[in-house]
Design a protein around this motif. Structure first.
Motif, PDB file in Angstrom:
ATOM      1  N   THR A  14       0.924  -1.306   0.083  1.00  0.00           N
ATOM      2  CA  THR A  14      -0.108   0.031  -0.044  1.00  0.00           C
ATOM      3  C   THR A  14       0.872   1.168  -0.046  1.00  0.00           C
ATOM      4  O   THR A  14       0.508   2.205  -0.510  1.00  0.00           O
ATOM      5  N   SER A  15       1.955   1.244   0.468  1.00  0.00           N
ATOM      6  CA  SER A  15       3.268   2.425   0.733  1.00  0.00           C
ATOM      7  C   SER A  15       3.332   2.697  -0.793  1.00  0.00           C
ATOM      8  O   SER A  15       3.771   3.859  -1.428  1.00  0.00           O
ATOM      9  N   LEU A  16       3.550   1.718  -1.602  1.00  0.00           N
ATOM     10  CA  LEU A  16       3.878   1.723  -3.013  1.00  0.00           C
ATOM     11  C   LEU A  16       2.776   1.990  -4.043  1.00  0.00           C
ATOM     12  O   LEU A  16       2.938   2.902  -5.343  1.00  0.00           O
ATOM     13  N   GLN A  17       1.854   1.400  -3.902  1.00  0.00           N
ATOM     14  CA  GLN A  17       0.556   1.343  -4.875  1.00  0.00           C
ATOM     15  C   GLN A  17      -0.608   2.161  -4.606  1.00  0.00           C
ATOM     16  O   GLN A  17      -1.627   2.381  -5.178  1.00  0.00           O
ATOM     17  N   GLY A  18      -0.844   2.266  -3.158  1.00  0.00           N
ATOM     18  CA  GLY A  18      -1.792   3.038  -2.635  1.00  0.00           C
ATOM     19  C   GLY A  18      -3.064   1.713  -2.198  1.00  0.00           C
ATOM     20  O   GLY A  18      -2.482   0.746  -2.217  1.00  0.00           O
ATOM     21  N   LEU A  19      -4.161   2.381  -1.997  1.00  0.00           N
ATOM     22  CA  LEU A  19      -5.059   1.307  -1.323  1.00  0.00           C
ATOM     23  C   LEU A  19      -6.292   1.361  -2.020  1.00  0.00           C
ATOM     24  O   LEU A  19      -6.804   2.698  -2.023  1.00  0.00           O
ATOM     25  N   LYS A  20      -7.003   0.273  -2.397  1.00  0.00           N
ATOM     26  CA  LYS A  20      -8.368   0.478  -2.883  1.00  0.00           C
ATOM     27  C   LYS A  20      -9.598  -0.213  -1.795  1.00  0.00           C
ATOM     28  O   LYS A  20      -9.139  -1.404  -1.310  1.00  0.00           O
ATOM     29  N   THR A  21     -10.256   0.829  -1.227  1.00  0.00           N
ATOM     30  CA  THR A  21     -11.154   0.615  -0.116  1.00  0.00           C
ATOM     31  C   THR A  21     -12.315  -0.472  -0.780  1.00  0.00           C
ATOM     32  O   THR A  21     -12.400  -0.737  -1.921  1.00  0.00           O
ATOM     33  N   GLU A  22     -12.845  -1.207   0.525  1.00  0.00           N
ATOM     34  CA  GLU A  22     -14.156  -2.043   0.024  1.00  0.00           C
ATOM     35  C   GLU A  22     -15.166  -1.516  -0.894  1.00  0.00           C
ATOM     36  O   GLU A  22     -16.011  -1.931  -1.686  1.00  0.00           O
ATOM     37  N   SER A  23     -15.419   0.103  -0.652  1.00  0.00           N
ATOM     38  CA  SER A  23     -16.406   0.637  -1.529  1.00  0.00           C
ATOM     39  C   SER A  23     -15.979   1.068  -2.935  1.00  0.00           C
ATOM     40  O   SER A  23     -16.493   1.516  -3.704  1.00  0.00           O
ATOM     41  N   GLY A  24     -14.940   0.587  -3.170  1.00  0.00           N
ATOM     42  CA  GLY A  24     -14.087   1.076  -4.680  1.00  0.00           C
ATOM     43  C   GLY A  24     -13.436   2.384  -4.514  1.00  0.00           C
ATOM     44  O   GLY A  24     -12.800   2.536  -5.797  1.00  0.00           O
ATOM     45  N   GLN A  25     -13.225   3.248  -3.477  1.00  0.00           N
ATOM     46  CA  GLN A  25     -12.570   4.248  -3.642  1.00  0.00           C
ATOM     47  C   GLN A  25     -10.911   4.157  -3.374  1.00  0.00           C
ATOM     48  O   GLN A  25     -10.541   3.009  -2.815  1.00  0.00           O
ATOM     49  N   TYR A  26     -10.531   4.930  -4.331  1.00  0.00           N
ATOM     50  CA  TYR A  26      -8.925   4.578  -4.409  1.00  0.00           C
ATOM     51  C   TYR A  26      -8.206   5.769  -3.414  1.00  0.00           C
ATOM     52  O   TYR A  26      -8.549   6.835  -3.538  1.00  0.00           O
ATOM     53  N   ILE A  27      -7.435   5.170  -2.587  1.00  0.00           N
ATOM     54  CA  ILE A  27      -6.484   6.099  -1.756  1.00  0.00           C
ATOM     55  C   ILE A  27      -5.107   6.229  -2.197  1.00  0.00           C
ATOM     56  O   ILE A  27      -4.549   5.071  -2.213  1.00  0.00           O
ATOM     57  N   LEU A  36      -0.965   5.852   7.833  1.00  0.00           N
ATOM     58  CA  LEU A  36       0.000   4.911   8.416  1.00  0.00           C
ATOM     59  C   LEU A  36       0.719   5.917   9.632  1.00  0.00           C
ATOM     60  O   LEU A  36       1.104   5.374  10.264  1.00  0.00           O
ATOM     61  N   LEU A  37       1.186   6.839   9.119  1.00  0.00           N
ATOM     62  CA  LEU A  37       1.997   7.875  10.106  1.00  0.00           C
ATOM     63  C   LEU A  37       1.327   8.209  11.259  1.00  0.00           C
ATOM     64  O   LEU A  37       1.545   8.268  12.527  1.00  0.00           O
ATOM     65  N   ASN A  38      -0.069   8.484  10.854  1.00  0.00           N
ATOM     66  CA  ASN A  38      -0.999   8.686  12.008  1.00  0.00           C
ATOM     67  C   ASN A  38      -1.131   7.701  12.876  1.00  0.00           C
ATOM     68  O   ASN A  38      -1.710   7.998  14.179  1.00  0.00           O
ATOM     69  N   CYS A  39      -1.340   6.755  12.448  1.00  0.00           N
ATOM     70  CA  CYS A  39      -1.629   5.611  13.594  1.00  0.00           C
ATOM     71  C   CYS A  39      -0.272   5.005  13.956  1.00  0.00           C
ATOM     72  O   CYS A  39      -0.608   3.720  14.382  1.00  0.00           O
ATOM     73  N   ASN A  40       0.589   5.688  14.101  1.00  0.00           N
ATOM     74  CA  ASN A  40       2.146   5.134  14.704  1.00  0.00           C
ATOM     75  C   ASN A  40       2.762   3.941  13.898  1.00  0.00           C
ATOM     76  O   ASN A  40       3.213   3.116  14.910  1.00  0.00           O
ATOM     77  N   ALA A  41       2.613   3.785  12.846  1.00  0.00           N
ATOM     78  CA  ALA A  41       3.054   2.447  12.108  1.00  0.00           C
ATOM     79  C   ALA A  41       4.736   2.502  12.293  1.00  0.00           C
ATOM     80  O   ALA A  41       5.144   1.291  12.419  1.00  0.00           O
ATOM     81  N   VAL A  42       5.203   3.518  12.260  1.00  0.00           N
ATOM     82  CA  VAL A  42       6.785   3.653  12.487  1.00  0.00           C
ATOM     83  C   VAL A  42       7.203   3.286  13.691  1.00  0.00           C
ATOM     84  O   VAL A  42       7.945   2.264  13.841  1.00  0.00           O
TER      85      VAL A  42
END
Length: 194
Positions: A14-27, A36-42
């Motif tokens: 997802t860091s390289l390609q982005g993310l497609k949600t279940e509703s079909g929206q592309y992030i 990911l930064l906001n949820c403290n993934a690092v």
């Protein structure tokens, strides 16, 4: 575990390609990195570096090292085109440097160091002299191992060249570290004929 490995692989993709949600929206990948930064993934990802040598069972340590290698790939992907992610990782630099010093660990941490500093002048200008020294010591520690090659020098290159421009301050830091008696052999490292 396989579950952890799949989660880290998901972060990498997802860091390289982005993310497609279940509703079909592309992030976009950029917005995925912000989430990911906001949820403290690092913080969660870098915790792996402190447990690589603390397990009693060597097989468990090997599996943790393999997982840490995948974490390094994810961290590298997170850093690409994201100064906020580079800065977040800079706060955990000591963990990555320590990971690189352990010869049983793969070389992937050196690529992570490169991505942390790559083309981020603001971050490069904050580098303390001991960071250059620590990178050089980690490179020299790998001398005589099968993975000892010129790619290990890439973090130093990222420190001294930013956006194709020299960072004079860091050039001085790196050269001073290389001229220290214990580190001089690195100056001749890849200057062999043939």
């Amino acid at each position: 575990s396989k579950s952890c490995y799949r989660k880290i692989d998901w972060i990498l993709k997802t860091s390289l390609q982005g993310l497609k949600t279940e509703s079909g929206q592309y992030i976009t990948a950029r917005n995925t990195k912000k989430m990911l930064l906001n949820c403290n993934a690092v913080i969660a990802l870098t915790k792996i570096f402190s447990c690589c040598v603390s397990l009693e069972n060597e097989k468990a340590n090997e599996n943790t090292r393999m997982l840490a290698s995948k974490v390094n790939e994810a961290l590298q992907a997170l850093c690409k085109n994201s100064s906020a992610m580079q800065e977040a990782l800079y706060a955990h630099l000591h963990l990555i440097l320590n990971f690189n010093k352990d010869l049983r660990n793969p070389n992937s941490g050196f690529s992570t160091l490169t991505e942390i500093f790559k083309d981020n002048l603001q971050l490069c200008e904050q580098v303390r002299s001991e960071i250059g020294r620590d990178i050089i010591k980690a490179v020299l520690a790998r001398k005589g191992t099968p993975n000892f090659n010129g790619k290990l020098l890439n973090p130093l290159m990222a420190l001294i060249i930013c956006n194709n421009n020299p960072v004079r301050r860091n050039q001085q830091i790196v050269m001073n570290a290389l001229w220290e008696d214990n580190n001089r052999e690195l100056l001749l490292l890849f200057n062999k004929k043939g």
